[in-house]
Design a protein around this motif. Structure first.
Motif, PDB file in Angstrom:
ATOM      1  N   LYS A   4       0.835  -1.199   0.000  1.00 18.11           N
ATOM      2  CA  LYS A   4       0.000   0.000   0.000  1.00 18.11           C
ATOM      3  C   LYS A   4       0.869   1.247   0.000  1.00 18.11           C
ATOM      4  N   VAL A   5       0.244   2.352  -0.389  1.00 18.54           N
ATOM      5  CA  VAL A   5       0.908   3.649  -0.429  1.00 18.54           C
ATOM      6  C   VAL A   5       0.063   4.631   0.376  1.00 18.54           C
ATOM      7  N   THR A   6       0.696   5.386   1.268  1.00 12.79           N
ATOM      8  CA  THR A   6      -0.004   6.418   2.031  1.00 12.79           C
ATOM      9  C   THR A   6       0.611   7.768   1.706  1.00 12.79           C
ATOM     10  N   VAL A   7      -0.245   8.736   1.376  1.00 14.65           N
ATOM     11  CA  VAL A   7       0.197  10.102   1.084  1.00 14.65           C
ATOM     12  C   VAL A   7      -0.199  10.986   2.265  1.00 14.65           C
ATOM     13  N   TYR A   8       0.771  11.702   2.833  1.00 12.57           N
ATOM     14  CA  TYR A   8       0.538  12.581   3.973  1.00 12.57           C
ATOM     15  C   TYR A   8       0.689  14.041   3.557  1.00 12.57           C
ATOM     16  N   LYS A   9      -0.321  14.838   3.838  1.00 14.15           N
ATOM     17  CA  LYS A   9      -0.230  16.284   3.710  1.00 14.15           C
ATOM     18  C   LYS A   9       0.110  16.847   5.088  1.00 14.15           C
ATOM     19  N   LEU A  10       1.241  17.521   5.196  1.00 17.80           N
ATOM     20  CA  LEU A  10       1.681  18.026   6.490  1.00 17.80           C
ATOM     21  C   LEU A  10       0.899  19.267   6.900  1.00 17.80           C
ATOM     22  N   ALA A  11       0.859  19.514   8.210  1.00 17.90           N
ATOM     23  CA  ALA A  11       0.088  20.631   8.739  1.00 17.90           C
ATOM     24  C   ALA A  11       0.685  21.983   8.359  1.00 17.90           C
ATOM     25  N   LYS A  12       1.969  21.990   8.021  1.00 18.32           N
ATOM     26  CA  LYS A  12       2.656  23.225   7.625  1.00 18.32           C
ATOM     27  C   LYS A  12       3.915  22.828   6.866  1.00 18.32           C
ATOM     28  N   PRO A  13       4.551  23.745   6.161  1.00 16.52           N
ATOM     29  CA  PRO A  13       5.836  23.415   5.526  1.00 16.52           C
ATOM     30  C   PRO A  13       6.905  23.165   6.598  1.00 16.52           C
ATOM     31  N   TYR A  14       7.682  22.122   6.396  1.00 17.46           N
ATOM     32  CA  TYR A  14       8.783  21.779   7.299  1.00 17.46           C
ATOM     33  C   TYR A  14      10.094  21.844   6.528  1.00 17.46           C
ATOM     34  N   GLU A  15      11.135  22.315   7.231  1.00 13.98           N
ATOM     35  CA  GLU A  15      12.463  22.292   6.618  1.00 13.98           C
ATOM     36  C   GLU A  15      12.992  20.861   6.674  1.00 13.98           C
ATOM     37  N   PHE A  16      13.438  20.379   5.523  1.00 15.40           N
ATOM     38  CA  PHE A  16      13.942  19.014   5.414  1.00 15.40           C
ATOM     39  C   PHE A  16      15.391  19.045   4.964  1.00 15.40           C
TER      40      PHE A  16
END
Length: 214
Positions: free
Chosen positions: A97-109
């Motif tokens: 399976k594949v899960t796509v997550y939309k984050l609550a805000k932009p994060y520095e990666f």
């Protein structure tokens, strides 16, 4: 004041007033009714408030941990694929399976190859690999293409050397710079390499994962 009654034998009784004629009983009844009306009204208000967002795509805030860092999640969507690949006879590769997550805000990666940049989501691949020989296989060192974006895969180590007959399962995470919502991704191209531990043969995997956006 209670009324006294004397019968024909001279015995005296005190006449007790029926409960429904006592004024304080009715005061209690009125207070109970008012309390119940207030409780029902409050319950209706809470239901209408929670229902107002039922048609939106957002879910209750949650958190995921990727490479020992925590990220707050705004919404997510999971796609069951049951994708299998046996192009190389040394291994059976599955993407469950594949899960796509939309984050609550932009994060520095902090990327090992591209340095620091902001991301808005993650893709998680749930994979299973069964070795048909002594192999070394590296999906967590793979690359993914999503639209015009190419990203390196990451995750806690579970791949690498897998001996003949052994089956391993694990997760691969792919950071995403641009993501409107979890349903905006239609396909993923995922590439990684593998080789025989004796270096007699090797293989480059190139998987195309089509997601159902219905």
């Amino acid at each position: 004041m209670a009324k006294k009654i004397t019968d024909k034998d001279g015995k005296t009784y005190v006449q007790v007033k029926p409960w429904y004629k006592r004024w304080w009983i009715w005061v209690i009844v009125v207070l109970i009714v008012l309390f119940l009306i207030g409780s029902l009204s409050g319950s209706d208000d809470s239901k209408s408030g929670s229902g107002s967002g039922s048609n939106t795509q957002t879910t209750s805030p949650s958190k995921i941990t990727v490479d020992y860092d925590d990220y707050n999640v705004k919404s997510s969507k999971t796609y069951k694929l049951d994708y299998s690949n046996d192009d190389w006879d040394k291994a059976d590769v599955k993407v469950n399976k594949v899960t796509v997550y939309k984050l609550a805000k932009p994060y520095e990666f902090d990327s090992a190859s591209d340095g620091k940049y902001d991301i808005n989501g993650f893709i998680k691949l749930d994979m299973t690999i069964k070795a048909n020989g002594d192999i070394s296989i590296y999906p967590q060192q793979g690359t993914a293409v999503i639209g015009s974006e190419q990203e390196d895969a990451i995750g806690e180590s579970w791949d690498g050397d897998i001996n003949d007959g052994v089956e391993k399962s694990g997760e691969v995470y792919i950071p995403i710079k641009d993501l409107n919502n979890p349903s905006s991704i239609s396909d993923i191209r995922f590439k990684f390499s593998a080789n025989d531990q004796d270096m007699d043969s090797d293989h480059d995997y190139d998987l195309t994962l089509n997601l159902n956006n219905d």
